[in-house]
Structure formats: C-alpha cells, structure tokens
Design an enzyme around this catalytic site. Sequence first.
Site, PDB file in Angstrom:
ATOM      1  N   ARG A 112       0.694  -1.356  -0.085  1.00 22.81           N
ATOM      2  CA  ARG A 112      -0.054  -0.265  -0.035  1.00 22.81           C
ATOM      3  C   ARG A 112       0.869   1.163  -0.045  1.00 22.81           C
ATOM      4  O   ARG A 112       0.584   2.244  -0.703  1.00 22.81           O
ATOM      5  CB  ARG A 112      -0.861   0.066   1.067  1.00 22.81           C
ATOM      6  CG  ARG A 112      -1.761   0.994   1.271  1.00 22.81           C
ATOM      7  CD  ARG A 112      -2.893   0.946   2.362  1.00 22.81           C
ATOM      8  NE  ARG A 112      -3.528   2.222   2.658  1.00 22.81           N
ATOM      9  CZ  ARG A 112      -3.699   2.748   3.650  1.00 22.81           C
ATOM     10  NH1 ARG A 112      -3.115   2.357   4.886  1.00 22.81           N
ATOM     11  NH2 ARG A 112      -4.247   4.060   3.996  1.00 22.81           N
ATOM     12  N   HIS A 116       0.553   4.044  -2.858  1.00 20.51           N
ATOM     13  CA  HIS A 116       0.241   5.324  -2.803  1.00 20.51           C
ATOM     14  C   HIS A 116       1.283   6.449  -3.034  1.00 20.51           C
ATOM     15  O   HIS A 116       1.020   7.474  -3.312  1.00 20.51           O
ATOM     16  CB  HIS A 116      -0.276   5.706  -1.199  1.00 20.51           C
ATOM     17  CG  HIS A 116      -1.601   4.964  -1.101  1.00 20.51           C
ATOM     18  ND1 HIS A 116      -2.640   5.587  -0.155  1.00 20.51           N
ATOM     19  CD2 HIS A 116      -2.357   4.077  -1.471  1.00 20.51           C
ATOM     20  CE1 HIS A 116      -3.705   4.702  -0.369  1.00 20.51           C
ATOM     21  NE2 HIS A 116      -3.647   3.772  -1.105  1.00 20.51           N
ATOM     22  N   HIS A 239      -6.268  -6.053  -3.691  1.00 20.01           N
ATOM     23  CA  HIS A 239      -7.113  -6.237  -2.556  1.00 20.01           C
ATOM     24  C   HIS A 239      -7.098  -7.477  -2.162  1.00 20.01           C
ATOM     25  O   HIS A 239      -7.897  -7.830  -1.077  1.00 20.01           O
ATOM     26  CB  HIS A 239      -8.397  -5.784  -3.058  1.00 20.01           C
ATOM     27  CG  HIS A 239      -8.725  -4.094  -2.746  1.00 20.01           C
ATOM     28  ND1 HIS A 239      -9.712  -3.444  -3.205  1.00 20.01           N
ATOM     29  CD2 HIS A 239      -7.443  -3.263  -2.727  1.00 20.01           C
ATOM     30  CE1 HIS A 239      -9.417  -2.167  -2.946  1.00 20.01           C
ATOM     31  NE2 HIS A 239      -8.348  -1.993  -2.642  1.00 20.01           N
ATOM     32  N   TRP A 255     -10.715  -8.347   2.360  1.00 18.39           N
ATOM     33  CA  TRP A 255     -11.179  -8.850   1.202  1.00 18.39           C
ATOM     34  C   TRP A 255     -11.185 -10.442   0.958  1.00 18.39           C
ATOM     35  O   TRP A 255     -12.393 -10.633   0.286  1.00 18.39           O
ATOM     36  CB  TRP A 255     -10.535  -8.070  -0.087  1.00 18.39           C
ATOM     37  CG  TRP A 255     -10.787  -6.515  -0.316  1.00 18.39           C
ATOM     38  CD1 TRP A 255     -11.831  -6.146  -0.774  1.00 18.39           C
ATOM     39  CD2 TRP A 255      -9.862  -5.743   0.496  1.00 18.39           C
ATOM     40  NE1 TRP A 255     -11.470  -4.771  -0.667  1.00 18.39           N
ATOM     41  CE2 TRP A 255     -10.600  -4.323   0.015  1.00 18.39           C
ATOM     42  CE3 TRP A 255      -8.789  -5.662   1.224  1.00 18.39           C
ATOM     43  CZ2 TRP A 255      -9.812  -3.324   0.377  1.00 18.39           C
ATOM     44  CZ3 TRP A 255      -8.181  -4.518   1.520  1.00 18.39           C
ATOM     45  CH2 TRP A 255      -8.702  -3.037   1.041  1.00 18.39           C
TER      46      TRP A 255
END
Length: 355
Positions: A112, A116, A239, A255
């Site tokens: 992540r 990002h 995910h 998820w």
Amino acid sequence: MATATRTFTRALRTSARPAFAAAPRIAFRQSGRRFYSSEPAAKKGSSAWVWLVGAAAVGGGGWYYLNQQGSALPKVFKPKFEDYQAVYNEIANRLEENEDYDDGSYGPVLVRLAWHASGTYDVNTKTGGSNGATMRFSPESDHGANAGLKAARDFLEPVKQKFPWITYSDLWILAGVCAIQEMLGPDVPYRPGRQDKDVSACTPDGRLPDAAQGQDHLRNIFYRMGFNDQEIVALAGAHALGRCHTDRSGYSGPWTFSPTVLTNDYYRLLLEEKWQWKKWNGPKQYEDKKTKSLMMLPADMALVEDKKFREWVKKYAADNDLFFKDFSNVVVKLFELGVPFPEDTPQWVFKRVNA
C-alpha cells in the site's frame, strides 16, 4: 481440506521459516484452484490498500566511503544488483517479525505504501509519482488516503539506516516489490534511480481513489495516471492482500480469507459470493452473506456492476496465471510513474527469500 489448508498456512506464517518452506508455500498456491485459499480466520486488525537520509550522490543512490579516521574519501559508491538484493533480503527477513501486527505480516502495508507513493502521478502535469517520496512530509502524509502508512514508513526506517545509500523513493518501491514476491505473487521487475524531493513537491489531496465512489470516479482517477480499463481491474487484484481498519479508512475487514497471500481470490469472491450491505455504524460497505467475515467496498462492487470492468473480472477469476502476468506488468508501470530513468538503467528481478 479447507480447514487443513488454513492450519497449514497459519503454521507457515508463524514458523521460523525452515529451509523446506518454499515448496509447501508454492504447493499452497497451486492447491487453491478449486477452493479459496483458506477458511475465515479469526479477525485481527492487516493493512488495507484503501482505494483502492543519507546523502544520495547519484541516480539510484550513492555513498562516500569512509577511511579508518572517519573522513570521506572522494570515491562514490555506485550500488549494484547485489546491493539492492541485500536490501530486499533485509526487508523479506523482517516481514513477519511481529506476529501480532495485523495478520502477521507487514507485506500488505508495504504494498500500500508503494502504491500510494506512486498513484499521485498526473500524466498531464507530469507531477507526483514514485520519484520523490514526498509522503515523508505534511500535508501529504496527512492525506486521508494515507492514514496508517506511518506503520510502513516506520518499519522501513531501520532498513534505511542500515543502507543509507538508497533513497527513500527507491526503498519504498523496493519494499513493495519484495512484499508482492514474498507473499507468493508474481515476479516484479525493478529499476533503481528514483531521487528524493523536498516538501515543495508534495501533491494535493484527492489524487488517490475514494473507496466510496463508483466506476466514473475510478476512471477519472486512473485515466489521469495513464491507465486503461483492463489495467484498472488488474491493479484492483491487490485487494487480495490486507484488510481495512476503522481507525484508518473507517472501513473494517479483509477482502479475502488469505490476506497475506496474493491469488486471484479477490475476483472469484466478487463473482461467486453473495454480497449484502453491512449493518453497522460505519461507512457503507458490503459483507459476504455466508460468513459475514469478508468485506467489499463500493468501489470494488463497481468492477462487477460496470460491463467493461466485469469482463476483466471474469477473465482474472478464471485464470490466475493471466492475472499474475497482467498484474506484474501493470504494477511495474505504476511503480515507475514519474521517474525519468536513463535509457541504460538496468531492470532486475530479485531472488526470493521465503517464497
């Protein structure tokens, strides 16, 4: 079979990593063709991929040698493949050092962070992207989409201190590459050469996807980065990793049933499970009707509600190898957004440590 798979996988994730671990881990991935990778596990809190310094002297990093008296010699250290592999190894060996962190691995939060750091790119203005590591500074570090990423940056700080020649920008992306490969994902080629920037290069808020939005928003965000519909769906497959936290994104839950192993389960679950709105005091999200232990976000459901997106969801749900191929290609593109690599910059695939 599924219960045995869960027990076996859990043992692998908390073991001391014996030499024969690689074979069972690959066998685990191959066994997940008829069944989901594992059964529902006890809820803990992994990093969600929310919607979705040294004195660097040269491109990919440089460091002056010191003599025995501690004074700098006029010779610049130019790191080679082996030096970056050493950084990779350091990260890989620490991924599961704290079994109490989320689902027992820092892998998802490192993916992540790399995502990002890269996803702020604007193809029109040529601003943002992975070249800069500007999330080190406020206000970018305080953007809502970056909530919780301090855990990833703090995790990597000892690595930066041990290898001061590597830029933060290269380190963050290398950590994402390492996490994907060590969580049984595909090979992800890597090129060094990112340089750190100062606070003046911070990007404005709003460049990363909003989990509460639908397909129009997703296209606006990802088209701005230079991606097409197929690439949007392929990137969403990340995910399969991690989970959401109420104290970060406001959402809650994983998820998939195996949030520290990369598979195509995300797509399979989207299509095969029955989803319903979760009844709770938090933001709108879905839960699986059967176990109520999994979640999907409105932006996830947009992938099956939109006809063009859905076609790619179906393809990846049916073919894990196709997903791995396309995911590797698109994540390399993501991780290189905004980086002015010289033409002769090498591209490497690092040797896995625990996978």
